[in-house]
Structures are given as structure tokens and as C-alpha cells.
Enzyme design. Structure first.
Site, short mmCIF file in Angstrom:
data_model
loop_
_atom_site.label_atom_id
_atom_site.label_comp_id
_atom_site.label_asym_id
_atom_site.label_seq_id
_atom_site.Cartn_x
_atom_site.Cartn_y
_atom_site.Cartn_z
N GLN A 33 1.09 -7.63 -17.08
CA GLN A 33 1.67 -8.52 -16.69
C GLN A 33 1.11 -10.35 -16.44
O GLN A 33 0.83 -10.74 -16.93
CB GLN A 33 1.70 -8.70 -15.08
N ASP A 88 -7.68 -8.56 -6.51
CA ASP A 88 -8.28 -10.07 -6.34
C ASP A 88 -9.77 -10.10 -5.05
O ASP A 88 -10.70 -10.78 -4.58
CB ASP A 88 -7.22 -10.96 -5.35
N ASP A 140 -6.81 2.93 -15.21
CA ASP A 140 -5.73 3.28 -14.18
C ASP A 140 -5.67 3.85 -13.09
O ASP A 140 -6.26 5.25 -13.03
CB ASP A 140 -5.42 4.24 -15.97
N GLY A 141 -5.18 3.48 -12.23
CA GLY A 141 -5.21 4.28 -11.08
C GLY A 141 -5.12 5.70 -10.82
O GLY A 141 -5.82 6.51 -10.80
N ASP A 159 -4.29 -0.26 -3.09
CA ASP A 159 -3.68 -1.81 -2.52
C ASP A 159 -2.89 -2.14 -4.20
O ASP A 159 -3.60 -2.71 -4.52
CB ASP A 159 -5.06 -2.60 -2.28
N1 SPD Z 1 5.15 -8.00 -2.38
C1 SPD Z 1 3.59 -8.25 -2.40
C2 SPD Z 1 2.64 -6.60 -1.64
C3 SPD Z 1 1.76 -6.79 -2.33
C4 SPD Z 1 0.98 -5.99 -1.97
N2 SPD Z 1 -0.49 -6.27 -2.58
C5 SPD Z 1 -1.26 -7.29 -2.51
C6 SPD Z 1 -2.63 -7.19 -3.80
C7 SPD Z 1 -3.56 -7.89 -2.33
N3 SPD Z 1 -5.51 -7.50 -2.10
#
Ligand code: SPD
Length: 284
Positions: A33, A88, A140-141, A159
Site C-alpha cells: 500500500q 502503528d 498475514d492475519g 484493528d
Molecule cells: N477508515 C479508517 C479505518 C481505520 C481503522 N484502523 C485504524 C488503525 C489504527 N490503529
């Protein structure tokens, strides 16, 4: 995303745009990405994946606390926790604040997200990258949950980003069925489940899917100002009871005083704050 002379960086979504004023620090491509970091005036440094806002230093708690604590506060045990995505580090940081947590698998597909977050968003992960309880796996999850043992994790958290690109597989039936299979009977499942407004159909489909897979499943509503519409949801699932409604006292004591958004009272209201039009569309 638009980088123009006035330095507004926007996420475009269905004829609307959601922007922050700031400077682009990094804009690169990984194998999976496009990864962008900006330094915004309003919310500090922020991460976009494929031009969509993921997180920002001064508003990430509105997302990470709401995803982690309803699950971590109510699972029967906290011996083994799994996070899929979350490269993150924000969700892992909230999980690792629970002193009862013994072991955490953080499974992120894109190592460039981890490296970039460690470098540009160090407050997101804080000390987690050196926490002995954490195992970071660049994998890969979807494949991770398909290979994990039955009845293994006390908490499973997803997440991911929106259901396109590398996160697409994190919204389907087979993936969620595996999440249930690897969850202990007294465990809790949690996933970000998109916006009831800007991702209305995905949201309703995801919640209905989870209601069919888990014995108990319910969405909780809050806000993440940088996301499309700002209105967001997280959905929780459990097997033996709707235990995600009942945070355990010792866990609350462990974390509540330092939370910015989450509290047992906030959580109660957020589960109740289901929009009427969504309630009509959800299967009983
Ligand atoms: N539209 C964005 C959705 C993102 C959800 N995950 C965000 C990751 C933060 N740790």
C-alpha cells in the site's frame, strides 16, 4: 488524497472530503500500500494508508481505547491476547496497560507500517516495542487465524483498515469464524466495524455477520474526527454471555484513571447509542 499549495491533505470518500492542514513528511509505497505521514497543525503527526486516515497523535485515543478496553476489561482471563493489524502500535499500547495481560501476539502484514510508525509516531506504541510480553509477527492475519489452535486466545482484536486492499479479508465470514474458533469460551472478540453513516452498508453487514457467528454480538458507537463522517463503531462478540457489557472491577481500577475517553459509564452509553435506522436493520 490531494497535496496542493495550501497544504491541505484530504481523504476523499463518496463525494466528501476529510482534511487536515499540514506538511507531508513521508509518502511512499510498500509492497501492500501507499503509506503517508503528515505533520498536521490540529492533531499532530498522522498516518494515512492508501490515502485514508488511520491515526493521528492527538486523537488516536478516541479509537484505540474504545477498541481495546471493552474487550480487555471483560474477558475471563488475559493470558493470551491477539491483535490482527494495528501496526502503528496504538491498540497494543492500550492492551499492554492491563497488568493482568501475560502475552500478546501483534500480527501485522506490512512491516513498513510498523517501521514508519516507530519512527514518526513514537507516542503511539510508546514502550510496547520492548515489552517482554509482546510478540510482533509480520504475517498475514487471515492466515494466522486460520492456523491458530482452537480455544486459544482470551481476546482477539481486529484493528484493520477499510475493507479494500490488504484489509479486505478482515471482513469476511470465514475470517470471523476462525476468530470465534480460536477464542476461549470466556473470551471476547473485538473489531473496528466502520461508520454507521459513511460506510453504512459495510457496517450493517459486518454487525449482522458477527451476530450470526457469535452467540452474542453488539456494536458500540463513538467518534474519530478524522475518519469519514467522524462517527465510528466497534463491534464486540462473545460466546458464553454478553460479557462485554460487564467490565471487571480490578481491570477498571488498573486503567481507568489514565483513559481519555473510555470509562464504564462511557461504554454503557456507547453501546446504547445505536442509531434507530441501524437497529431496524440488525438481525435480532
Ligand atoms: N477508515 C479508517 C479505518 C481505520 C481503522 N484502523 C485504524 C488503525 C489504527 N490503529
Amino acid at each position: 488524497m490531494n497535496k496542493n499549495t495550501t497544504n491541505w491533505i484530504d481523504e476523499y470518500h463518496k463525494g466528501s472530503r476529510y482534511g487536515l492542514e499540514g506538511q507531508i513528511l513521508i509518502d511512499k509505497r510498500s509492497r501492500f500500500q501507499r503509506i503517508t505521514i503528515i505533520d498536521s497543525k490540529r492533531y499532530g503527526k498522522a498516518l494515512l494508508l492508501n490515502g485514508c486516515w488511520m491515526t493521528a497523535e492527538r486523537q488516536e485515543k478516541t479509537y484505540h481505547e474504545c477498541l481495546a478496553h471493552p474487550a480487555l476489561c471483560s474477558a475471563g482471563d488475559l493470558k493470551r491476547v491477539l491483535i490482527i493489524g494495528g501496526g502503528d502500535g496504538g491498540t497494543a499500547r492500550e492492551c499492554l496497560r492491563h497488568s493482568a495481560l501475560e502475552y500478546l501476539d501483534l500480527v501485522e502484514i506490512d512491516e513498513v507500517v510498523v517501521e514508519t510508525s516507530q519512527k514518526y509516531l513514537p507516542t503511539l506504541g510508546g514502550s510496547i516495542w520492548n515489552d517482554q510480553r509482546m510478540n510482533l509477527a509480520i504475517e498475514d492475519g487471515v492466515s494466522w487465524v486460520s492456523k491458530a489452535k482452537n480455544d486459544y486466545y482470551d481476546v482477539v482484536i481486529v484493528d484493520g483498515s477499510d475493507p479494500v486492499g490488504p484489509a479486505k479479508g478482515l471482513f469476511n465470514k470465514e475470517f470471523f469464524e476462525n476468530c470465534r474458533r480460536i477464542l476461549k469460551t470466556n473470551g471476547v472478540f473485538a473489531t473496528q466495524s466502520e461508520s454507521p453513516e459513511s460506510f453504512h452498508e459495510v457496517h450493517v453487514e459486518t454487525v449482522n455477520l458477527l451476530k450470526n457467528i457469535f452467540e452474542y454480538a453488539q456494536p458500540l458507537y463513538g467518534w474519530v474526527p478524522i475518519y469519514p463522517s467522524g462517527w465510528w463503531s466497534w463491534t464486540f462478540g462473545a460466546i458464553d454471555s454478553p460479557r462485554f457489557h460487564n467490565p471487571i472491577n480490578s481491570r477498571i481500577q488498573d486503567i481507568a484513571s489514565k483513559c481519555e475517553i473510555w470509562s464504564p459509564r462511557w461504554q454503557k452509553g456507547a453501546f446504547e447509542a445505536i442509531p434507530a435506522c441501524i437497529e431496524r436493520e440488525l438481525e435480532k
